[in-house]
Write an enzyme that holds these catalytic residues in place. Structure first.
Site: not given
Length: 669
Positions: A59, A256, A387-388
């Protein structure tokens, strides 16, 4: 009866010996470490191991891409930061009339509208620009640096003088570039300069000589020693650190980053491919995420885009594993949602990405891949949706993605988010719903204290073997015993991760993929910690956690084989954790064993089911007596693996385990 004799008739020292013998017979642990016996049965494999199980998570956080693995040395090269001159300093008597930022309004320049106009006709001294780089520019003596730019000049008249500077602003490399007259057309230009000195905190300077007007964009500087020598490529030492892990996959672009603070800042892969100058820069969501680590100059230029991610995965022998936005922004921030009836563009992005990766050159996106230099497909097999993300709003969007993707591309496995938590209401809801949907793989994340990792080494022992497979997509032990604010990857954290990973390996029939996160951090530009690999402008510094990951990823094995003590897995009893695998390719029994206690342990391994074993075992050990020890940037590493050999007696290996230690043992057959 000896003790009943007269007090002086028996020598005192003999009496002490007799008493000692009696104590040893009745309480042997009082003076000797109890021998632990582990039995490995190679004739009873429990399941196959995904050869790509151990991977890496990338990331753009902590200056991982811009200022990190993407080797561009100029900050704000296209003047697209929200402050157009951020990173630049005007030199000489330049005023606003001499240097102006202009904004193109033509449709073809929407992704990169700004450029710099330099007018030297009304100045009475030399004017120039200086760029500070990303926390300075790392310059190496004897290395060549490639300068390039886009320019437009109605009439010839201006010459460019290009300089490398040390931290004292002394010139340590220079070159000249003579732009042509281009009328209204933009042209590219380049020059090469060689450094005469090493400086980790250098800078870049550009002087404008002569008289005239010139427009500049994409002012760029790359070292010649990029990964595989690719011009305008990646930082070689950082890619090499990944290649050394021999990862089975690389997950990208996050994290994120995928979600964005809001949907306008989400990662859109189509804006990261094609010509570099046409890729639309956005603010990095970590720019303002942490009040104590504000980074106002952190942007994403997407010089490292989806094509480069795929190419890097191919280079290091890893499966590409992209994650796409599912129509939801980060729920910890805005929680912005795309209405279900407006989700089609997001789904189309997923369909088109598969075409970009796998499609023939006759397709729209396969053609673009070929034009970028890769006519062969990248053979994408895995794709993450979200994602999440969590809650019913995620499940209903995922269901739409799943239906369409399975109809169009059943060959691609879908990875679904289990949210940011490893237990609790949100996790339990998603676990139930995702299993009911029969998703291919569930992505679970763990950012916990070391104690949690030790207590959860048996987490997957009772997972349903017939349900979805598991991706341990983000994990890292966050030690609360760190002595500084940065909470580096200390030995306590790494050791607890090693123990937890024995549980993943023991259950590799259900845990198909695993990756530590985050991956990189720049010592002068980090936002999040701990991280697997720390860097500065010149070097790479692996952490203790890196060496733990490497032990697993470079020794994955092909089959799980049981390692038991009294018919039970070794998962925390007496502070010991262990797993074993069979490597049918290299003909080895591979053992990972961890001692988390502050005392030594005497253990033995008996290997059954193989007729002939080697007479000695290869052993790699990670240990240090200080649980707070870490590998500081710029200093000698405190925690590194050491190698040795140990003899086997028939099929048994005796091991005196040091306190707080992790052993990798390989026995050939």
């Amino acid at each position: 009866m000896i003790l009943t004799g007269k007090r002086n008739s028996y020598p005192t020292y003999l009496l002490k010996i007799v008493l000692l013998a009696v104590i040893l017979q009745t309480h042997p642990r009082a003076f000797a470490q109890e021998q632990k016996t582990f039995v490995i049965d190679a004739s009873r494999p429990k399941g196959d191991i995904n050869p790509n199980m151990w991977g890496i998570f990338f990331e753009d956080i902590n200056m991982g891409a811009d200022g990190g693995i993407y080797a561009e040395l100029i900050k704000n090269r296209s003047f697209e930061f929200f402050r157009p001159m951020m990173g630049w300093k005007k030199l000489g008597k330049a005023n606003e009339a001499n240097m102006t930022i202009l904004n193109r309004q033509e449709d073809q320049h929407q992704a990169n509208p700004r450029y710099l106009r330099v007018d030297t006709r009304k100045v009475d001294s030399l004017i120039g620009l200086q760029n500070e780089g990303f926390r300075g520019i790392g310059i190496k003596e004897g290395l060549a640096y490639d300068f390039s730019l886009l320019y437009r000049q109605p009439n010839a008249g201006i010459r460019l003088k290009v300089e490398l500077l040390d931290s004292l602003d002394q010139v340590i490399g220079q070159a000249e570039f003579q732009p042509n007259a281009t009328k209204d057309n933009w042209q590219s230009g380049e020059a090469r300069l060689t450094a005469q000195k090493t400086d980790p905190k250098g800078s870049f300077r550009l002087w404008f000589e002569g008289e005239g007007v010139i427009d500049l964009d994409m002012i760029s500087l790359f070292p010649e020693d990029t990964w595989k020598g690719r011009k305008k490529g990646l930082r070689a030492d950082m890619v090499q650190a990944l290649a050394d892990l021999k990862p089975g996959f690389i997950r990208f672009p996050g994290g994120c980053i995928v979600e964005g603070f809001d949907l306008s800042q989400r990662f859109q892969w189509k804006k990261t491919v094609g010509p570099i100058e046409d890729r639309q820069l956005i603010i990095n969501r970590w720019n303002t995420e942490f009040a104590h680590r504000l980074t106002p100059d952190y942007f994403q230029t997407f010089g490292l885009g989806f094509y480069e991610y795929f190419l890097m995965a191919e280079d290091i022998g890893a499966e590409p594993l992209p994650i796409l936005n599912c129509g939801m922004a980060c729920q910890f921030n805005t929680g912005e949602l795309v209405p279900l009836d407006e989700l089609d563009p997001y789904i189309q992005d997923a369909v088109d990405l598969i075409e970009f990766a796998n499609g023939s050159v006759d397709t729209r996106w396969g053609k673009l891949r070929a034009e970028m230099g890769h006519p062969e497909p990248f053979n994408l097999k895995l794709l993450g949706v979200g994602n999440e993300n969590w809650g019913p709003q995620y499940v209903e969007r995922l269901a739409i993605f799943q239906k369409i993707l399975k109809e169009k591309h059943p060959e691609v496995e879908i990875i679904a988010s289990a949210g940011p938590y490893s237990s609790g209401e949100y996790f339990e809801y998603l676990d139930k719903e995702l299993r009911a949907m029969k998703v291919d793989i569930i992505d679970e994340h763990f950012y916990q204290e070391p104690k949690w990792f030790l207590n959860n080494a048996s987490r997957y022992d009772d997972y349903d073997r017939k349900g979805p497979k598991i991706f341990a997509g983000e994990y890292a032990a966050h030690s609360r015993k760190a002595t500084d604010a940065e909470q580096r990857n200390n030995w306590e954290a790494a050791l607890s991760e090693a123990a937890f990973l024995t549980g993943l390996e023991r259950n590799a029939d259900v845990v198909q993929l695993a990756s530590y996160a985050p991956l990189f951090a720049h010592i002068d530009g980090w936002q999040w910690n701990p991280n697997l690999i720390w860097v500065d402008n010149m070097n790479v510094y692996p952490t203790p956690s890196y060496y733990v990951q490497k032990a697993y990823s470079t020794n994955p094995g092909t089959q799980i084989i049981p390692l038991l003590e009294q018919e039970e897995p070794v998962a925390g009893r007496d502070s010991l954790y262990a797993s074993s695998v069979l490597d049918n390719v290299h003909k080895q029994v591979i053992i990972k064993v961890v001692n988390t206690s502050a005392t030594a342990k005497q253990v033995s391994f008996t290997v059954d089911g193989i007729k002939k074993l080697a007479k000695s075992a290869q052993v790699e050990i990670l240990t240090i007596d200080d649980p707070l020890a870490y590998n500081p940037v710029g200093q000698q590493r405190q925690v590194m693996p050491k190698e040795s050999t140990l003899p086997l007696k028939k099929n048994t290996l005796d091991l005196a385990m040091q306190p707080q230690s992790f052993y990798l043992i390989k026995i050939a057959y």
